[in-house]
Scaffold this active site. Sequence first.
Site, PDB file in Angstrom:
ATOM      1  N   ASP A   1       0.844  -1.190   0.000  1.00  9.66           N
ATOM      2  CA  ASP A   1       0.000   0.000   0.000  1.00  9.66           C
ATOM      3  C   ASP A   1       0.884   1.247   0.000  1.00  9.66           C
ATOM      4  O   ASP A   1       1.889   1.309   0.713  1.00  9.66           O
ATOM      5  CB  ASP A   1      -0.926  -0.017   1.227  1.00  9.66           C
TER       6      ASP A   1
ATOM      7  N   ASN B   1     -12.945  -3.365   2.436  1.00 10.57           N
ATOM      8  CA  ASN B   1     -13.895  -2.272   2.583  1.00 10.57           C
ATOM      9  C   ASN B   1     -14.844  -2.328   1.393  1.00 10.57           C
ATOM     10  O   ASN B   1     -14.402  -2.275   0.239  1.00 10.57           O
ATOM     11  CB  ASN B   1     -13.159  -0.928   2.611  1.00 10.57           C
TER      12      ASN B   1
ATOM     13  N   GLY C   1     -15.483   2.953   3.734  1.00 13.30           N
ATOM     14  CA  GLY C   1     -14.152   3.498   3.487  1.00 13.30           C
ATOM     15  C   GLY C   1     -13.519   3.085   2.181  1.00 13.30           C
ATOM     16  O   GLY C   1     -12.344   3.386   1.945  1.00 13.30           O
ATOM     17  N   GLN C   2     -14.269   2.416   1.309  1.00 10.89           N
ATOM     18  CA  GLN C   2     -13.668   2.037   0.021  1.00 10.89           C
ATOM     19  C   GLN C   2     -13.465   3.288  -0.827  1.00 10.89           C
ATOM     20  O   GLN C   2     -14.399   4.085  -1.018  1.00 10.89           O
ATOM     21  CB  GLN C   2     -14.559   1.037  -0.740  1.00 10.89           C
TER      22      GLN C   2
ATOM     23  N   HIS D   1     -10.316  -5.194  -3.580  1.00 13.34           N
ATOM     24  CA  HIS D   1      -8.993  -5.422  -3.005  1.00 13.34           C
ATOM     25  C   HIS D   1      -9.117  -5.834  -1.548  1.00 13.34           C
ATOM     26  O   HIS D   1     -10.031  -5.421  -0.841  1.00 13.34           O
ATOM     27  CB  HIS D   1      -8.093  -4.181  -3.124  1.00 13.34           C
ATOM     28  N   LEU D   2      -8.177  -6.615  -1.151  1.00 14.47           N
ATOM     29  CA  LEU D   2      -8.127  -7.138   0.212  1.00 14.47           C
ATOM     30  C   LEU D   2      -6.878  -6.558   0.878  1.00 14.47           C
ATOM     31  O   LEU D   2      -5.774  -6.688   0.343  1.00 14.47           O
ATOM     32  CB  LEU D   2      -8.067  -8.660   0.091  1.00 14.47           C
TER      33      LEU D   2
HETATM   34  P1  5GP Z   1      -9.737   1.395   0.265  1.00 20.88           P
HETATM   35  O1  5GP Z   1      -9.827   2.668   1.070  1.00 20.88           O
HETATM   36  O2  5GP Z   1     -10.381   1.551  -1.095  1.00 20.88           O
HETATM   37  O3  5GP Z   1     -10.183   0.165   0.986  1.00 20.88           O
HETATM   38  O4  5GP Z   1      -8.196   1.159   0.035  1.00 20.88           O
HETATM   39  C1  5GP Z   1      -7.479   1.756  -0.986  1.00 20.88           C
HETATM   40  C2  5GP Z   1      -6.030   1.677  -0.589  1.00 20.88           C
HETATM   41  O5  5GP Z   1      -5.254   1.894  -1.751  1.00 20.88           O
HETATM   42  C3  5GP Z   1      -5.596   2.729   0.423  1.00 20.88           C
HETATM   43  O6  5GP Z   1      -5.056   2.078   1.556  1.00 20.88           O
HETATM   44  C4  5GP Z   1      -4.563   3.564  -0.329  1.00 20.88           C
HETATM   45  O7  5GP Z   1      -3.493   3.971   0.494  1.00 20.88           O
HETATM   46  C5  5GP Z   1      -4.116   2.624  -1.423  1.00 20.88           C
HETATM   47  N1  5GP Z   1      -3.706   3.256  -2.662  1.00 20.88           N
HETATM   48  C6  5GP Z   1      -4.360   4.245  -3.319  1.00 20.88           C
HETATM   49  N2  5GP Z   1      -3.728   4.547  -4.473  1.00 20.88           N
HETATM   50  C7  5GP Z   1      -2.646   3.728  -4.532  1.00 20.88           C
HETATM   51  C8  5GP Z   1      -1.608   3.573  -5.497  1.00 20.88           C
HETATM   52  O8  5GP Z   1      -1.552   4.237  -6.529  1.00 20.88           O
HETATM   53  N3  5GP Z   1      -0.668   2.619  -5.239  1.00 20.88           N
HETATM   54  C9  5GP Z   1      -0.709   1.853  -4.107  1.00 20.88           C
HETATM   55  N4  5GP Z   1       0.253   0.948  -3.956  1.00 20.88           N
HETATM   56  N5  5GP Z   1      -1.686   1.982  -3.181  1.00 20.88           N
HETATM   57  C10 5GP Z   1      -2.642   2.914  -3.391  1.00 20.88           C
END
Ligand code: 5GP
Length: 114
Positions: free
Chosen positions: A30, A87, A93-94, A100-101
């Site tokens: 992440d 999420n 919070g998505q 994704h997990l």
């Molecule tokens: P969500 O909030 O959708 O469950 O998680 C998305 C995750 O993706 C967040 O933890 C955020 O830090 C991560 N993320 C967002 N953009 C990028 C990216 O361009 N590269 C990587 N490696 N992680 C990302």
Amino acid sequence: MTDTIFGKIARGEIEADLVYEDEDVVAFRDLNPQAPTHLLVIPRKSIRTLSEAGAEDAELLGKLLLVAAKVAEQAGIAKGGYRTVINCNAGAGQTVFHLHLHVLGGRALQWPPG
Ligand code: 5GP
């Protein structure tokens, strides 16, 4: 089919710090880690969110969990303990709408999560 940053990572169009990949699944670090180890496990297939996965995705969903366990083991957090999180939709919070997990570990994790 919706395109997202994770779709681009899955297709190798933008860089990520990959820790695992096979024909169906990619795992990477992440960008904004919430724990000393914070990995993301995604299907190459574009599925917007868990609630949009179908019966045809059952094997793929199982594979995501098995890859999560494998990368946790490889990262050295399996014995100490880690958390897997999906999420689903904005209220949870998505922010990236490609399923994704999260795999989080390397510190004590509180329960219940916020
Ligand atoms: P969500 O909030 O959708 O469950 O998680 C998305 C995750 O993706 C967040 O933890 C955020 O830090 C991560 N993320 C967002 N953009 C990028 C990216 O361009 N590269 C990587 N490696 N992680 C990302």
